[in-house]
Design a protein around this motif. Structure first.
Motif, PDB file in Angstrom:
ATOM      1  N   ILE A 225       0.828  -1.210   0.000  1.00 22.30           N
ATOM      2  CA  ILE A 225       0.000   0.000   0.000  1.00 22.30           C
ATOM      3  C   ILE A 225       0.863   1.261   0.000  1.00 22.30           C
ATOM      4  O   ILE A 225       0.583   2.218  -0.715  1.00 22.30           O
ATOM      5  CB  ILE A 225      -0.957   0.011   1.206  1.00 22.30           C
ATOM      6  CG1 ILE A 225      -1.791  -1.266   1.246  1.00 22.30           C
ATOM      7  CG2 ILE A 225      -1.863   1.234   1.162  1.00 22.30           C
ATOM      8  CD1 ILE A 225      -2.614  -1.544   0.007  1.00 22.30           C
ATOM      9  N   PHE A 226       1.881   1.270   0.809  1.00 23.32           N
ATOM     10  CA  PHE A 226       2.803   2.420   0.819  1.00 23.32           C
ATOM     11  C   PHE A 226       4.204   1.928   0.433  1.00 23.32           C
ATOM     12  O   PHE A 226       5.097   1.819   1.276  1.00 23.32           O
ATOM     13  CB  PHE A 226       2.827   3.074   2.209  1.00 23.32           C
ATOM     14  CG  PHE A 226       1.517   3.674   2.643  1.00 23.32           C
ATOM     15  CD1 PHE A 226       0.707   4.383   1.751  1.00 23.32           C
ATOM     16  CD2 PHE A 226       1.082   3.563   3.963  1.00 23.32           C
ATOM     17  CE1 PHE A 226      -0.500   4.939   2.154  1.00 23.32           C
ATOM     18  CE2 PHE A 226      -0.127   4.125   4.383  1.00 23.32           C
ATOM     19  CZ  PHE A 226      -0.928   4.811   3.471  1.00 23.32           C
ATOM     20  N   PHE A 288      -9.737  -4.318   3.944  1.00 21.40           N
ATOM     21  CA  PHE A 288      -8.569  -5.051   4.452  1.00 21.40           C
ATOM     22  C   PHE A 288      -8.866  -5.912   5.680  1.00 21.40           C
ATOM     23  O   PHE A 288      -7.962  -6.470   6.284  1.00 21.40           O
ATOM     24  CB  PHE A 288      -7.471  -4.043   4.827  1.00 21.40           C
ATOM     25  CG  PHE A 288      -6.940  -3.261   3.651  1.00 21.40           C
ATOM     26  CD1 PHE A 288      -5.767  -3.642   3.019  1.00 21.40           C
ATOM     27  CD2 PHE A 288      -7.618  -2.141   3.167  1.00 21.40           C
ATOM     28  CE1 PHE A 288      -5.277  -2.926   1.936  1.00 21.40           C
ATOM     29  CE2 PHE A 288      -7.135  -1.425   2.081  1.00 21.40           C
ATOM     30  CZ  PHE A 288      -5.961  -1.823   1.469  1.00 21.40           C
ATOM     31  N   ILE A 328     -11.438   1.765  -1.131  1.00 21.04           N
ATOM     32  CA  ILE A 328     -10.980   2.356  -2.390  1.00 21.04           C
ATOM     33  C   ILE A 328     -10.410   1.210  -3.221  1.00 21.04           C
ATOM     34  O   ILE A 328      -9.211   0.968  -3.251  1.00 21.04           O
ATOM     35  CB  ILE A 328      -9.920   3.462  -2.123  1.00 21.04           C
ATOM     36  CG1 ILE A 328     -10.390   4.402  -0.999  1.00 21.04           C
ATOM     37  CG2 ILE A 328      -9.590   4.232  -3.395  1.00 21.04           C
ATOM     38  CD1 ILE A 328     -11.711   5.104  -1.242  1.00 21.04           C
ATOM     39  N   ASP A 396      -6.909  11.857   0.829  1.00 21.20           N
ATOM     40  CA  ASP A 396      -6.018  10.845   0.273  1.00 21.20           C
ATOM     41  C   ASP A 396      -5.618  11.173  -1.165  1.00 21.20           C
ATOM     42  O   ASP A 396      -6.139  12.107  -1.774  1.00 21.20           O
ATOM     43  CB  ASP A 396      -6.675   9.461   0.339  1.00 21.20           C
ATOM     44  CG  ASP A 396      -6.473   8.804   1.702  1.00 21.20           C
ATOM     45  OD1 ASP A 396      -5.468   9.116   2.374  1.00 21.20           O
ATOM     46  OD2 ASP A 396      -7.323   7.979   2.093  1.00 21.20           O
ATOM     47  N   PHE A 439       2.415   9.931  -5.762  1.00 13.36           N
ATOM     48  CA  PHE A 439       2.317   9.314  -4.437  1.00 13.36           C
ATOM     49  C   PHE A 439       2.330   7.798  -4.628  1.00 13.36           C
ATOM     50  O   PHE A 439       1.747   7.297  -5.589  1.00 13.36           O
ATOM     51  CB  PHE A 439       1.019   9.751  -3.736  1.00 13.36           C
ATOM     52  CG  PHE A 439       0.829   9.092  -2.402  1.00 13.36           C
ATOM     53  CD1 PHE A 439       1.529   9.543  -1.292  1.00 13.36           C
ATOM     54  CD2 PHE A 439      -0.012   7.997  -2.255  1.00 13.36           C
ATOM     55  CE1 PHE A 439       1.394   8.916  -0.059  1.00 13.36           C
ATOM     56  CE2 PHE A 439      -0.161   7.364  -1.029  1.00 13.36           C
ATOM     57  CZ  PHE A 439       0.538   7.837   0.074  1.00 13.36           C
TER      58      PHE A 439
HETATM   59  C1  GLC Z   1      -4.983   2.553  -0.751  1.00 14.88           C
HETATM   60  C2  GLC Z   1      -6.016   1.940   0.108  1.00 14.88           C
HETATM   61  C3  GLC Z   1      -6.929   2.972   0.682  1.00 14.88           C
HETATM   62  C4  GLC Z   1      -6.129   4.090   1.304  1.00 14.88           C
HETATM   63  C5  GLC Z   1      -5.105   4.614   0.392  1.00 14.88           C
HETATM   64  C6  GLC Z   1      -4.249   5.606   1.086  1.00 14.88           C
HETATM   65  O1  GLC Z   1      -5.574   3.071  -1.886  1.00 14.88           O
HETATM   66  O2  GLC Z   1      -6.775   1.015  -0.634  1.00 14.88           O
HETATM   67  O3  GLC Z   1      -7.745   2.396   1.624  1.00 14.88           O
HETATM   68  O4  GLC Z   1      -6.946   5.150   1.603  1.00 14.88           O
HETATM   69  O5  GLC Z   1      -4.308   3.569  -0.070  1.00 14.88           O
HETATM   70  O6  GLC Z   1      -3.325   6.112   0.204  1.00 14.88           O
END
Ligand code: GLC
Ligand code: GLC
Length: 655
Positions: A225-226, A288, A328, A396, A439
């Motif tokens: 995710i990150f 999740f 998302i 976001d 990002f």
């Molecule tokens: C991803 C996740 C989402 C979150 C986002 C933050 O898209 O699915 O839940 O808000 O990352 O960057």
């Protein structure tokens, strides 16, 4: 499962209930428990039925619901009953939302309480206060790494301040939305601390592993995710000598919902904030909630069962409270968070319309609505008693999460097209005024998302620097045009604070070492009250934007066809620059509105001689609800100026 089984368990539970609970006046509670218990029992059994202590856990669940019911104020209980009677109340077009950070908007909760007239001036009657619960300094993920689920962060105020705010909001008929971060806790939460100290009970609240064997299996199929700041999905903890599952940041520990105690704790927290006056609870990162080796560990069936169970339990204790799903994910997955195989929503009543959001950004960049139309067309109708949260920007990043099949269907190559959009918005495309930042770039997959404020992404920042009146005007029109869509599409429009006055990117986060690595902070600014004052000064950008928004909101509230009952038809038109849909009242005879949007820099023409259009505009006596004008026609076609939109009604069929 037979109803007798759940019924006899319910009887046993009622006998064993703690005497303090038994003494209370619980008539409504018992009626609702009786009505919902079969569903609650069945779901709880699918999730936890294998356990030896299943019945004990079921008792604990019912006691939790009862305790929170007893703690619920009379005022809120009355509201519950009203909302049960009027159960479609939130589908009405009167609701218009805004999301904001308390400290960004007004320093603290008391300050926010003093500024409520700003919302009323604009017409906002639902506010989503971004997470306000206690977080460690620095490692907070903007409030989504909670270290105490029952305490407002002292930097923002106290639980009493929130209580006062909730009372003022109620008096003004403004809905309060609060977050409950259900998927994870901060590593400084008491549960995590105790787990680190070796307490087995709390170690079972998380996913912990002694070695890499299972984490490696999980990671074969789990996306990151990150990827830049927190690659992988597990973090080594020295103190415990264990790997901890951390899907988001390394300091956010994922909760283990295969443990019923975790479910019950989080339900209690949801009910606790419902009792503090939240009308709507935003459930964070719901996709999740369930982890499974061999899968992406998103959108799993059990994640849905957990949400259904949360909803059923909330229906018993606080039935007036709604859930927003923040999922998302892929378009066909998002819609499942209303509940699958049902007629009425039975998970979350509201879901973020991330599909519409991402598609709108596609239309802005391509200046056409091909993918927007195709993407929306592929979406099934939502359930009854469910509604979208339609938004253009939020706190976001923008993920380009539309479907590859749809991208191909309109003639683009998915990888190339996504690359184009990223370049367009992050300043790597010559013919673009957008000022966004990448990002979540993932070197392995080539994936990236976009940060930036609405105004900067549509080019206002660049236009102001070049001091070019035409480009400034284009950016202003884009902001209004995008807002016109979320206001008319069907669902609750959710504005993002500052967008109504065109606030630009804020790069001050780069000086803060805890934020510098996360470009989402560029669009989480301190609200510029000086700029907001300019809304009263004619000729300013702020005046134009604020007043256009205010007017559209006021008009929306008067148009019953803008309520959300699946009363929308997307209309396919030959001209790809136009996005056209109709909104109608249930009887379809009067009061329909044709929404026409031109994403292009040149005037565009619309052929009105189309049966779908004629079903709302039959006589051709057209009026634009927003300007009050009759739009221009040329050779029998409607003319739509560059970056403009119309909300058209037929004067002869108007009322
Ligand atoms: C991803 C996740 C989402 C979150 C986002 C933050 O898209 O699915 O839940 O808000 O990352 O960057
Ligand atoms: C949600 C929030 C996002 C956060 C993530 C992890 O998706 O919207 O801001 O980073 O959850 O908590």
């Amino acid at each position: 499962m037979y109803e007798q089984v759940s019924h006899s368990l319910l009887n046993e539970i009622l006998i064993k209930l703690n005497p303090e609970i038994k003494q209370q006046e619980l008539r409504h509670f018992y009626t609702r428990l009786g009505a919902n218990f079969y569903a609650i029992y069945s779901l709880f059994h699918v999730l936890y039925g294998e356990r030896d202590d299943f019945e004990e856990q079921a008792l604990c669940l019912v006691e939790t619901m009862a305790r929170q019911y007893i703690a619920r104020s009379e005022t809120l209980k009355t509201k519950d009953i009203e909302r049960e009677k009027e159960h479609n109340w939130f589908l009405n077009q009167k609701w218009v939302g805004m999301a904001l950070y308390t400290d960004g908007f007004s320093e603290n909760l008391t300050g926010l309480n003093e500024k409520l007239s700003y919302f009323q001036e604009l017409g906002i009657n639902m506010i989503h206060i971004m997470p306000i619960l206690q977080c460690p300094d620095g490692k907070s993920d903007g409030g989504y790494a909670v270290s105490d689920f029952r305490k407002v962060d002292s930097r923002i105020g106290s639980n009493e301040d929130l209580q006062l705010l909730s009372e003022s909001l109620q008096k003004r008929d403004i809905l309060l939305t609060l977050d409950v971060v259900v998927n994870h806790t901060s590593d400084e939460h008491d549960w995590a601390r105790r787990a680190r100290k070796g307490e087995k009970k709390y170690q079972d609240y998380y996913y912990l592993f002694d070695n890499r064997e299972i984490p490696d299996m999980f990671e074969e199929s789990m996306p990151e995710i990150f990827p830049e700041t927190s690659p992988g999905n597990f973090t080594w903890n020295e103190e415990m000598q264990k790997w901890v599952m951390t899907v988001f940041n390394d300091y956010q520990w994922d909760l283990n919902y295969s443990n019923p105690q975790v479910f019950i704790e989080m339900l209690e927290i949801i009910l606790f904030w419902s009792n503090q006056g939240a009308d709507i609870i935003r459930l964070d990162a719901v996709a999740f909630l369930w982890k499974k080796i061999g899968s992406a560990s998103q959108n799993e069936r059990e994640a849905h069962l957990i949400l259904q169970l949360m909803k059923d339990c909330c229906q018993v204790t606080a039935p007036g409270v709604l859930f927003i799903a923040e999922a998302i994910v892929a378009p066909v997955e998002i819609i499942k968070y209303f509940g699958e195989d049902a007629i009425n929503a039975k998970e979350c009543e509201i879901a973020y319309n991330a599909t519409l959001m991402a598609l709108l950004w596609d239309a802005v960049a391509t200046k056409n609505s091909k993918l927007l139309y195709q993407g929306l067309r592929s979406l099934p109708d939502k359930l009854e008693r469910a509604t979208w949260l339609n938004y253009v920007r939020c706190h976001d990043d923008i993920g380009l999460g539309f479907d590859d099949t749809d991208i191909r269907a309109v003639g683009y190559e998915p990888l190339e097209h996504r690359k184009f959009l990223i370049n367009y918005y992050t300043g790597n495309f010559s013919d673009s005024d957008a000022r966004g930042f990448p990002f979540g770039q993932n070197q392995k997959t080539g994936d990236a998302r976009i940060s930036g404020s609405l105004a900067s992404l549509v080019g206002l920042e660049t236009a102001l620097e070049s001091n070019d009146p035409q480009r400034i005007e284009n950016a202003v029109q884009h902001i209004t045009l995008l807002h016109s869509i979320i206001l008319s599409f069907g669902g609750i429009p959710l504005f993002y604070y500052g967008d109504e006055i065109g606030q630009l990117n804020d790069c001050s986060f780069l000086e803060d070492e805890n934020k510098a690595h996360d470009s989402r902070w560029t669009h989480r600014p301190a609200f510029d009250w000086g700029k907001a004052e300019l809304r009263h000064e004619k000729g300013t950008i702020e005046h134009k934007l604020f007043n256009a928004t205010k007017k559209m909101i006021a008009i929306r509230k008067e148009i019953p066809a803008f309520a959300d009952f699946n009363n929308r038809e997307l209309i396919h038109v030959e001209n790809p620059h136009l996005f056209v849909f109709s909104r109608f009242n249930l009887l379809r005879t009067t009061g329909g509105v044709l929404v026409v949007v031109n994403f292009d820099a040149r005037p565009q023409y619309l052929e009105l001689d189309d049966p779908h259009i004629k079903s709302v505009l039959s006589y051709g006596h057209l009026k634009d609800l927003v300007s009050g004008d009759t739009p221009s026609m040329f050779k029998g076609q409607l003319v739509i100026p560059p970056y403009r939109f119309y909300w058209l009604t037929d004067q002869q069929r108007a009322s």
